[in-house]
Design a protein around this motif. Structure first.
Motif, PDB file in Angstrom:
ATOM      1  N   PHE A  50      -6.007 -17.029  75.227  1.00  7.85           N
ATOM      2  CA  PHE A  50      -6.284 -17.392  73.777  1.00  7.85           C
ATOM      3  C   PHE A  50      -4.898 -17.178  72.987  1.00  7.85           C
ATOM      4  O   PHE A  50      -4.612 -15.996  72.869  1.00  7.85           O
ATOM      5  CB  PHE A  50      -7.413 -16.838  73.116  1.00  7.85           C
ATOM      6  N   ARG A  51      -4.507 -18.043  72.382  1.00  5.76           N
ATOM      7  CA  ARG A  51      -3.083 -17.902  71.533  1.00  5.76           C
ATOM      8  C   ARG A  51      -3.196 -18.749  70.114  1.00  5.76           C
ATOM      9  O   ARG A  51      -3.981 -19.917  70.236  1.00  5.76           O
ATOM     10  CB  ARG A  51      -1.733 -18.242  72.228  1.00  5.76           C
ATOM     11  N   HIS A  52      -2.666 -18.416  69.198  1.00  9.39           N
ATOM     12  CA  HIS A  52      -2.655 -19.083  67.983  1.00  9.39           C
ATOM     13  C   HIS A  52      -1.368 -19.846  67.803  1.00  9.39           C
ATOM     14  O   HIS A  52      -1.397 -20.957  67.256  1.00  9.39           O
ATOM     15  CB  HIS A  52      -2.717 -18.077  66.616  1.00  9.39           C
ATOM     16  N   ALA A  53      -0.262 -19.444  68.508  1.00 11.11           N
ATOM     17  CA  ALA A  53       1.203 -20.213  68.404  1.00 11.11           C
ATOM     18  C   ALA A  53       1.136 -21.668  69.084  1.00 11.11           C
ATOM     19  O   ALA A  53       0.702 -21.762  70.473  1.00 11.11           O
ATOM     20  CB  ALA A  53       2.061 -19.199  69.024  1.00 11.11           C
ATOM     21  N   ALA A  63      -6.833 -23.515  66.231  1.00 11.77           N
ATOM     22  CA  ALA A  63      -6.944 -22.222  66.765  1.00 11.77           C
ATOM     23  C   ALA A  63      -7.340 -20.974  65.876  1.00 11.77           C
ATOM     24  O   ALA A  63      -8.651 -20.393  66.466  1.00 11.77           O
ATOM     25  CB  ALA A  63      -5.629 -21.683  67.336  1.00 11.77           C
ATOM     26  N   VAL A  64      -7.140 -21.150  64.541  1.00  7.22           N
ATOM     27  CA  VAL A  64      -7.986 -20.138  63.547  1.00  7.22           C
ATOM     28  C   VAL A  64      -9.462 -20.291  63.692  1.00  7.22           C
ATOM     29  O   VAL A  64     -10.382 -19.621  63.954  1.00  7.22           O
ATOM     30  CB  VAL A  64      -7.518 -20.436  62.206  1.00  7.22           C
ATOM     31  N   ASP A  65      -9.847 -21.747  63.734  1.00  8.27           N
ATOM     32  CA  ASP A  65     -11.342 -21.999  63.512  1.00  8.27           C
ATOM     33  C   ASP A  65     -12.035 -21.494  65.044  1.00  8.27           C
ATOM     34  O   ASP A  65     -12.998 -21.259  65.108  1.00  8.27           O
ATOM     35  CB  ASP A  65     -11.408 -23.607  63.671  1.00  8.27           C
ATOM     36  N   ALA A  66     -11.247 -22.159  66.038  1.00  6.89           N
ATOM     37  CA  ALA A  66     -11.794 -21.854  67.482  1.00  6.89           C
ATOM     38  C   ALA A  66     -12.005 -20.330  67.546  1.00  6.89           C
ATOM     39  O   ALA A  66     -13.072 -19.988  68.230  1.00  6.89           O
ATOM     40  CB  ALA A  66     -10.696 -22.228  68.621  1.00  6.89           C
ATOM     41  N   ARG A  67     -11.150 -19.373  67.124  1.00 10.57           N
ATOM     42  CA  ARG A  67     -11.195 -17.833  67.037  1.00 10.57           C
ATOM     43  C   ARG A  67     -12.257 -17.451  66.769  1.00 10.57           C
ATOM     44  O   ARG A  67     -13.206 -16.596  67.153  1.00 10.57           O
ATOM     45  CB  ARG A  67     -10.020 -17.190  66.584  1.00 10.57           C
ATOM     46  N   ARG A  72     -18.189 -15.959  67.261  1.00 14.02           N
ATOM     47  CA  ARG A  72     -19.848 -16.365  67.216  1.00 14.02           C
ATOM     48  C   ARG A  72     -20.328 -16.635  68.208  1.00 14.02           C
ATOM     49  O   ARG A  72     -21.535 -16.201  68.815  1.00 14.02           O
ATOM     50  CB  ARG A  72     -19.650 -17.776  66.242  1.00 14.02           C
ATOM     51  N   TRP A  73     -19.647 -17.198  69.520  1.00  8.33           N
ATOM     52  CA  TRP A  73     -20.362 -17.253  70.773  1.00  8.33           C
ATOM     53  C   TRP A  73     -20.652 -16.028  71.418  1.00  8.33           C
ATOM     54  O   TRP A  73     -21.887 -16.019  71.858  1.00  8.33           O
ATOM     55  CB  TRP A  73     -19.382 -18.211  71.821  1.00  8.33           C
ATOM     56  N   PHE A 333      -8.721 -24.900  77.154  1.00  7.71           N
ATOM     57  CA  PHE A 333      -9.622 -23.875  77.125  1.00  7.71           C
ATOM     58  C   PHE A 333      -9.670 -23.063  75.857  1.00  7.71           C
ATOM     59  O   PHE A 333     -11.010 -23.041  75.286  1.00  7.71           O
ATOM     60  CB  PHE A 333      -9.380 -23.039  78.232  1.00  7.71           C
ATOM     61  N   LYS A 334      -8.734 -22.814  75.102  1.00  4.02           N
ATOM     62  CA  LYS A 334      -8.802 -22.017  73.976  1.00  4.02           C
ATOM     63  C   LYS A 334      -9.222 -22.576  73.070  1.00  4.02           C
ATOM     64  O   LYS A 334     -10.020 -22.153  71.941  1.00  4.02           O
ATOM     65  CB  LYS A 334      -7.209 -21.499  73.713  1.00  4.02           C
ATOM     66  N   HIS A 335      -9.224 -23.993  72.777  1.00  3.81           N
ATOM     67  CA  HIS A 335      -9.803 -24.709  71.800  1.00  3.81           C
ATOM     68  C   HIS A 335     -11.447 -25.464  72.111  1.00  3.81           C
ATOM     69  O   HIS A 335     -11.850 -26.139  71.236  1.00  3.81           O
ATOM     70  CB  HIS A 335      -8.897 -25.766  71.277  1.00  3.81           C
ATOM     71  N   ALA A 336     -11.636 -24.918  73.029  1.00  2.00           N
ATOM     72  CA  ALA A 336     -12.960 -25.405  73.524  1.00  2.00           C
ATOM     73  C   ALA A 336     -14.201 -25.295  72.634  1.00  2.00           C
ATOM     74  O   ALA A 336     -14.705 -26.499  72.531  1.00  2.00           O
ATOM     75  CB  ALA A 336     -13.614 -24.829  74.889  1.00  2.00           C
ATOM     76  N   PRO A 337     -14.336 -24.307  71.709  1.00  2.00           N
ATOM     77  CA  PRO A 337     -15.460 -24.142  70.786  1.00  2.00           C
ATOM     78  C   PRO A 337     -15.425 -25.351  69.863  1.00  2.00           C
ATOM     79  O   PRO A 337     -16.287 -26.291  69.338  1.00  2.00           O
ATOM     80  CB  PRO A 337     -15.428 -22.970  70.172  1.00  2.00           C
TER      81      PRO A 337
END
Length: 365
Positions: A50-53, A63-67, A72-73, A333-337
């Motif tokens: 998981f990365r923001h960059a 990415a901020v929203d996904a984190r 929450r998950w 994968f990192k943005h999946a949510p």
């Protein structure tokens, strides 16, 4: 032919399962199809970064929203899904992204001194170039995420190969699999390599390039490490650039690869099988040079397909044909949510948000 649920999701990778999870939470019934076990295709592996960059600032915002959604998950599903170990990026490109990251709320990022780098990443060889630490990044516990999402489904994944989807007008959409045919009000296709063929059957020509990739895991010599951040090395100091790595959930091994792909042949196979083996050899050679804290003998080689869009390695888009929604892209994968929520909202609204339409070229460089 029979109706089994409101929505069919084709593909039980992380995006398909995320979509099914979001659809169920909105009150719709869902059937998920996949030719193999959940997470067995392009989502395979023990960990992901998981990365923001990102080069596209819009992807940073996502990415901020996904984190937030990953957290929450973790609470809702009762298991930690991203480690708290953070992520380290080496090289001038990483340093140049710091101002963009700092301009967003919720991304604590900083330049590292040499002493800080050695403390955070003791397995790394001597390095005195630019280094950046993203505290809210970490290793995604992929198998935990896939398992928890699959277990949350009201009905198990249907293990069957989907050959075609067919719009039936007001009657819905037919999903024709190997051993059955069913009708659903809407269909979401996020089937990795198989997405292009299914889309072509409904008149959508997706500009997807399919290639092959290989990576491996390497044992961590020190089994007492309490934290092990992700690593991205674009510096070239250790004779390779485009290195990415994330620790296994128990930090016993580091999954590591080089961002290089192998061409496919015209029928869809690997054009040069030796090139896949070479990627593993190059990863092992990099470990020997750059990461003395790892055993350079590969533990768990993984080979998989990757699907990229022409505007960038992080490119992603959703196409629509009547009540069929089709997603394609890479590094998802990192943005999946967020992608799951977006696909579910597209189904309920009957249209795709502008940001995710192909013409927006989301994830472009």
């Amino acid at each position: 032919m029979h109706s089994t649920s409101d929505v069919a999701v084709i593909g039980a990778g992380i995006v398909g399962l995320s979509t099914a999870y979001a659809l169920q939470r909105s009150g719709l019934s869902v059937t998920v199809y996949d030719s193999g076990p959940p997470g067995g295709g392009q989502s395979v592996g023990a960990s992901r970064l998981f990365r923001h960059a990102h080069d596209d600032p819009r992807m940073v915002d996502l990415a901020v929203d996904a984190r937030t959604l990953w957290d929450r998950w973790s609470a809702d599903l009762g298991t930690e899904l991203i480690s708290a170990d953070g992520s380290i990026a080496l090289g001038e490109i990483a340093a140049g992204r710091v101002d963009t990251l700092r301009s967003r709320p919720g991304i604590p990022v900083r330049h590292l001194s040499g002493d800080e780098l050695r403390s955070l990443m003791p397995i790394l060889a001597s390095y005195d170039g630019p280094a950046v630490f993203d505290e809210r990044a970490g290793a995604i516990r992929t198998e935990a995420a896939i398992g928890a999402l699959a277990n949350s489904l009201a009905t198990p994944v249907v293990t069957d190969h989907v050959l075609a989807v067919r719009p039936l007008g007001d009657a819905g959409v037919e999903v024709r699999a190997g051993s059955n045919a069913s009708v659903h009000s809407d269909v979401v296709v996020c089937a990795g390599r198989g997405t292009v063929q299914l889309a072509a059957g409904i008149g959508l020509s997706l500009p997807v390039t399919v290639k092959a990739h290989a990576r491996a895991s390497f044992r961590v010599r020190d089994d007492t490490l309490a934290a092990l951040p992700n690593l991205q090395d674009g510096s070239g100091v250790f004779e390779e650039a485009g290195i990415y790595a994330a620790a296994h959930p128990d930090r016993s091994a580091f999954g590591l690869g080089i961002a290089r792909e192998v061409e496919t042949s015209a029928p869809g196979g690997v054009a040069d099988p030796d090139a896949l083996a070479e990627l593993i050899d190059r990863a092992a050679a990099y470990v020997a040079r750059a990461l003395p804290g790892l055993d350079p003998e590969p533990l768990r080689p993984i080979s998989c397909w990757i699907t990229t869009l022409p505007w960038g390695d992080d490119g992603v888009a959703i196409w629509q044909a009547d009540h069929i929604f089709v997603l394609a892209g890479h590094n998802l994968f990192k943005h999946a949510p967020v992608l799951g929520e977006t696909l579910a909202q597209s189904v309920t609204a009957g249209s795709i948000p502008e940001l995710f339409r192909p013409e927006s070229m989301l994830g472009g460089g």
